[in-house]
Write an enzyme that holds these catalytic residues in place. Structure first.
Site, PDB file in Angstrom:
ATOM      1  N   GLY A   1      45.429 -19.292  15.129  1.00 39.25           N
ATOM      2  CA  GLY A   1      44.871 -18.464  16.199  1.00 39.25           C
ATOM      3  C   GLY A   1      45.781 -18.391  17.410  1.00 39.25           C
TER       4      GLY A   1
ATOM      5  CG  LEU B   1      44.178 -22.448  22.620  1.00 43.78           C
ATOM      6  CD1 LEU B   1      44.569 -22.012  24.029  1.00 43.78           C
ATOM      7  CD2 LEU B   1      42.808 -23.114  22.637  1.00 43.78           C
ATOM      8  CB  ALA B   2      46.780 -22.692  17.219  1.00 48.35           C
TER       9      ALA B   2
ATOM     10  CG  ASP C   1      37.035 -16.557  32.118  1.00 45.98           C
ATOM     11  OD1 ASP C   1      37.159 -17.334  31.152  1.00 45.98           O
ATOM     12  OD2 ASP C   1      37.955 -15.827  32.513  1.00 45.98           O
TER      13      ASP C   1
ATOM     14  CG  HIS D   1      39.304 -23.167  34.819  1.00 47.71           C
ATOM     15  ND1 HIS D   1      39.210 -23.954  33.698  1.00 47.71           N
ATOM     16  CD2 HIS D   1      39.636 -21.922  34.354  1.00 47.71           C
ATOM     17  CE1 HIS D   1      39.477 -23.236  32.619  1.00 47.71           C
ATOM     18  NE2 HIS D   1      39.718 -21.990  32.992  1.00 47.71           N
TER      19      HIS D   1
ATOM     20  NE  ARG E   1      44.900 -23.104  53.965  1.00 50.17           N
ATOM     21  CZ  ARG E   1      44.639 -22.098  54.799  1.00 50.17           C
ATOM     22  NH1 ARG E   1      43.781 -21.148  54.443  1.00 50.17           N
ATOM     23  NH2 ARG E   1      45.217 -22.024  55.993  1.00 50.17           N
TER      24      ARG E   1
END
Length: 791
Positions: free
Chosen positions: A36, A38-39, A263, A268, A371
């Site tokens: 795939g 990502l791989a 997302d 994140h 920041r």
């Protein structure tokens, strides 16, 4: 073709033999989804980096690529990727060639589609280890596959591919981990049926970015400088940002389901936020301590409201969706591609400090950073041109963890020179030379101490190394995952009808997406009319007339958010009038879920409320300790009392917990509460009582056919609820009816049936206790949202 397969196996065993004698244990790495995207982009390179780093560690390795594709085409696809693997620039070419050759010989492809395929893989691993006389150290299964496939793969691994006792299993999972709290809970429950918590490694690749991974070590190594200033008294605000220039073209099928908040922000940016605001554990290298402190930080965050966010969508997105998903020309997407969100914490360290999380596609630059901007109390008398500018106390003071790209195009840690020279580990971070033409946040790079990694590493290489070393603190535990979704899901639910601001994309955005903090929330600064991307919401007036009376009493009706705002405003006006008249305001509040958003509104938007002169009473209470999450007082304290300045002696919880027991008649709790009311409240007439309505017509803790509290003396009673916890304490109906004003709050479609029934019912308190609410000399006002009123 068959000969090629045999030759591959021969080479596979040859390289084994060269390592067998020195091995301290063998590790089998199985990459599912080996062909795939990502791989191809990151995972095989990360596994090769792991092999290069650990080839002399004493462990031996085999790498098993796996996918649904049949053996020969899958093998061809996988080895096309492996041939393109590269070594870091500082690796000697000869050593690189040898290591790459060895890695290819240690790598095999398998079709993993059926239970028999997994059994065969397990048998092959066991046979090779037996032939070479190797002990098994552990197995890594990397799930580079869509989450809908997790459960079936997990079942196969658990039933036929686990390593033997004494060897470890590490299962690596890629996001998305659900779509909201409910789906995340479901996926977590399914996986927990097959794997133990310590076996699961949920990847957020941002935790592998060097600047993000260094936030905690930086705070730890610079405690002497940061301890006095890392708090609300010195920090003005914190910004965590990920800007992208690319749009969602080619990914709209994913993006339509998730959008920018799911997302990027929920994972994140939230992880970076936790590293910044969590209390430092005594040992930042102990994964258990770090994870526990992260969880505590989640619990300190204020709940998000609709006005906590500003949302946008780049103009070309809708047409891209229609083209890629073959939607009709009139299809309207309400998916945000840009979001700015204001987050606050009620911890002693961070109370009042705004945390701004921002991300979007089709923006002016690609950059990511966290920041921390400090308050500046200095006034500099001399002109800036005549002073040492680098150390001027009048310049901005900030610490920046620069994730990459942007003006620096490298991970970095920047500290203003007028703050302190940071302690940085010299083996992994080096001081960078100032580039005179580069400016960061309007200041030349020379205004900062700047540090960059000695050796830049791709995030997935860092994370794969941490998986090998068993460093769980670089991954998302089930508990932390669910805490994050519990925090974000209410906002996601509330913004489905929120208008999105259209923006052209790139540098043409100009000031369109600038936003500011207003009234406890966020708003765009440019007063450009917002273009609504969702069809205008049908107002009740479009299809039914709204009456101004309900059960012969005044009715206030609106959408729930507007209704709560009006109710909070009316409570504040009532409080101000009472204080002006009598010097104090006695407010009795009900429990349950409906008042929570009201409590939050009062805490965050009503700074003129006369809390100093307000007495808070409970209308009802469950017979549990006040520290129990089921307690009405606990909810009141969590959502209101800890955020406002009500004098301690003006807070009156119901005495349900006396003599180390709960609601025992001999302890005379109701009598004690009644005496307090008589002593402090003139004529035992509360200035305002706030009530709700149950689907069975109950109010307070007065239930249909209750033996106590529906008639008789105005007092406090013990009652029985049909649902747990059964025992309750409640103001009686006659006592409620002595109030100057009674407001009844009714929210949601779930209350529509009872609202309709009550509109036709008479005075029948034994059947519907709420129908007995009729203040003898006061006023009753109903606050009912459109969903409850009209369905």
């Amino acid at each position: 073709k068959m000969l090629g397969r045999v030759l591959c196996t021969v080479l596979f065993i040859e390289v084994f033999q060269s390592l067998a004698e020195a091995s301290q244990g063998h590790i089998s790495v199985v990459l599912l989804g080996a062909t795939g995207d990502l791989a191809k982009k990151y995972l095989w390179q990360g596994l090769f980096q792991l092999y290069m780093d650990q080839v002399s560690s004493g462990h031996s390795f085999t790498f098993h690529g796996a996918a649904l594709t049949a053996l020969e085409p899958g093998q061809r696809l996988m080895f096309d990727v492996l041939k393109d693997l590269s070594c870091p620039p500082d690796e000697a070419p000869n050593r690189c060639a040898v290591l790459k050759d060895q890695f290819l010989k240690l790598s095999q492809y398998h079709q993993l589609k059926t239970a028999e395929n997994y059994t065969a893989l397990n048998r092959e691993i066991e046979t090779l280890l037996h032939q070479e006389g190797l002990e098994e150290a552990g197995r890594i299964f990397y799930f580079s596959v869509p989450p809908f496939a997790y459960t079936e793969i997990a079942r196969h691994i658990n039933s036929s591919c686990r390593p033997p006792a004494g060897a470890w299993l590490r299962v690596v999972l890629e996001k998305p981990f659900g779509h909201d709290l409910q789906s995340a809970q479901q996926l977590a429950a399914e996986l927990t049926g097959f794997f133990r918590e310590e076996e699961m490694y949920r990847v957020d690749h941002y935790l592998g970015k060097q600047a993000v991974a260094h936030i905690l070590p930086f705070r730890d190594q610079n405690r002497q400088f940061l301890d006095p200033i890392w708090n609300r008294h010195h920090v003005e605000r914190v910004e965590i940002v990920l800007k992208e220039t690319v749009d969602a073209k080619g990914r709209t099928s994913f993006y339509e389901q998730y959008g920018v908040i799911r997302d990027v922000l929920q994972n994140h940016l939230t992880e970076a936020l936790m590293f910044l605001i969590m209390e430092l554990p005594a040992n930042v290298s102990r994964a258990e301590e770090v994870l526990q402190h992260k969880l505590q930080s989640f619990q300190s965050l204020w709940g998000l409201e609709k006005n906590s966010a500003v949302l946008g969508q780049y103009q070309a997105y809708a047409s891209q969706v229609r083209e890629e998903l073959q939607e009709a020309q009139d299809y309207v997407s309400t998916t945000p591609t840009f979001a700015g969100v204001l987050i606050r914490s009620d911890s002693l360290r961070w109370e009042g400090v705004p945390f701004l999380l921002t991300s979007g596609k089709a923006l002016d630059e690609r950059v990511g950073y966290a920041r921390v901007l400090f308050k500046n109390r200095a006034y500099c008398t001399q002109s800036e041109t005549l002073r040492d500018a680098g150390h001027s106390q009048c310049k901005a003071k900030q610490i920046i963890f620069y994730f990459g790209h942007g003006a620096l195009d490298t991970p970095a840690v920047l500290v203003s020179r007028n703050l302190f020279r940071p302690v940085m580990p010299k083996d992994t971070w080096k001081e960078a030379r100032a580039q005179s033409d580069v400016h960061i946040f309007g200041q030349p790079l020379s205004d900062y101490y700047v540090y960059s990694p000695v050796k830049e590493r791709e995030a997935y290489s860092v994370l794969i190394s941490n998986i090998y070393h068993g460093r769980k603190d670089f991954f998302i535990t089930t508990e932390n995952l669910l805490a994050s979704w519990a925090f974000w899901t209410p906002l996601l639910d509330s913004i489905s009808h929120q208008p999105l601001r259209l923006y052209p994309g790139g540098v043409e955005n100009q000031h369109l997406l600038d936003f500011e903090m207003v009234s406890g929330g966020l708003a765009f600064t440019v007063a450009k009319p917002v273009e609504l991307l969702n069809p205008s919401r049908q107002m009740p007036s479009d299809y039914r007339a709204i009456q101004s009376k309900y059960r012969q009493s005044p009715l206030v009706s609106a959408w729930s958010e507007d209704l709560i705002a009006q109710l909070a405003s009316d409570i504040e006006k009532t409080a101000s009038r009472s204080v002006a008249r009598a010097g104090q305001f006695h407010l009795a509040l009900s429990g349950g879920s409906s008042p929570v958003i009201l409590f939050q509104r009062l805490a965050r938007h009503h700074y003129a409320f006369p809390w100093k002169h307000t007495h808070i009473w409970l209308v009802d209470e469950r017979c549990v300790p006040l520290t129990d999450t089921e307690s009405n007082f606990f909810s009141l304290h969590s959502h209101l009392l800890q955020s406002v300045r009500v004098p301690y002696f003006n807070i009156h919880p119901m005495p349900v917990h006396l003599n180390q027991r709960l609601c025992v008649e001999e302890d005379r709790g109701p009598e004690l509460y009644a005496k307090d009311i008589t002593a402090l409240v003139a004529n035992a007439s509360f200035d305002l009582v706030l009530l709700g309505v149950g689907t069975d017509g109950h109010t307070a803790s007065l239930f249909p056919h209750s033996e106590n509290g529906l008639e008789g003396a105005p007092t406090v009673v013990l009652t029985e609820s049909p649902v747990k916890p059964h025992q309750r304490m409640s103001l009686s109906l006659p006592l409620i009816n002595k109030a100057r004003q009674v407001f009844v709050l009714v929210l949601g479609k779930g209350k529509h049936d009872i609202a309709t029934l009550l509109s036709r019912a008479g005075h029948e308190p034994r059947k519907w206790p709420i129908s007995g609410v009729s203040p003898s000399s006061g006023q009753l006002v109903w606050y009912m949202d459109y969903e409850a009123l009209l369905g």
